[in-house]
Design a protein around this motif. Structure first.
Motif, short mmCIF file in Angstrom:
data_model
loop_
_atom_site.label_atom_id
_atom_site.label_comp_id
_atom_site.label_asym_id
_atom_site.label_seq_id
_atom_site.Cartn_x
_atom_site.Cartn_y
_atom_site.Cartn_z
N LEU A 1 0.84 -1.19 0.00
CA LEU A 1 0.00 0.00 0.00
C LEU A 1 0.88 1.25 0.00
N CYS B 1 -0.49 4.71 4.33
CA CYS B 1 -1.35 3.69 4.94
C CYS B 1 -0.65 2.93 6.06
N ILE C 1 0.15 -1.67 9.03
CA ILE C 1 -0.88 -1.14 8.14
C ILE C 1 -2.01 -0.57 8.99
N PRO D 1 -8.22 1.29 6.75
CA PRO D 1 -8.55 2.24 5.68
C PRO D 1 -9.33 3.43 6.24
N SER E 1 -12.46 -5.94 0.49
CA SER E 1 -11.34 -5.00 0.64
C SER E 1 -10.02 -5.74 0.85
N ARG E 2 -9.11 -5.54 -0.08
CA ARG E 2 -7.77 -6.11 0.08
C ARG E 2 -7.03 -5.39 1.21
N HIS E 3 -7.28 -4.10 1.34
CA HIS E 3 -6.65 -3.32 2.40
C HIS E 3 -6.97 -3.94 3.77
N TRP F 1 -5.13 -7.35 4.13
CA TRP F 1 -3.70 -7.14 4.36
C TRP F 1 -3.46 -6.58 5.76
#
Length: 156
Positions: free
Chosen positions: A4, A8, A15, A18, A141-143, A146
């Motif tokens: 990212l 982020c 991380i 979001p 959501s990949r965010h 991850w």
């Protein structure tokens, strides 16, 4: 290579959630906000609750249905405290709690629509669309995925 953008990540390289996640969680917990704000106005609590929730059972059902989302919000917002105390397994509950809460909220809106003989009400329609979009965003959501994977590693 970073998954990212640098914005982020926090100072320790973890991380961050979001930016949209907190806004979605707050909107999903709107029943709790209305309840708390009505309690803050001690002289007009019953009038405010009657205005926002003409059917008395709708407040209770909304509070119970959004409880998993509220718990997910608390877990995400208190992550540093939980890490410092050595708790790490909670991170796997964030996405399922949020999904379950959204499904409960969606079911309550469908129940109200059915109870009103599927008559169109703008607020019900907006809520159903918002809950559908929120469920999709949280699920895909990949965010978020991850973030949960990143939070598995011990805190540096």
């Amino acid at each position: 290579m970073l998954k990212l953008p640098l914005s982020c990540y926090d100072e320790s390289g973890r991380i961050l959630p979001p930016r949209w996640l907190y806004a979605v969680f707050i909107l999903l917990c709107i029943d709790w906000l209305a309840f708390i704000f009505s309690l803050a106005s001690r002289t007009q609590t019953s009038e405010l609750l009657a205005f926002f929730y003409p059917q008395k059972e709708s407040l209770g059902i909304g509070l119970v249905a959004s409880l998993p989302v509220l718990l997910a919000l608390v877990l995400v917002s208190q992550r540093d405290r939980l890490w410092k105390k050595g708790y790490t397994r909670w991170r796997r509950l964030v996405i399922p709690l949020a999904q379950f809460g959204v499904l409960l909220l969606l079911n309550t809106q469908l129940y109200y629509a059915m109870h009103h003989h599927w008559g169109f009400e703008a607020i019900t329609g907006v809520k159903i669309v918002f809950y559908g979009v929120a469920l999709y965003a949280i699920s895909k959501s990949r965010h978020l995925r991850w973030m949960i994977e990143d939070w598995e590693a011990p805190n540096p």
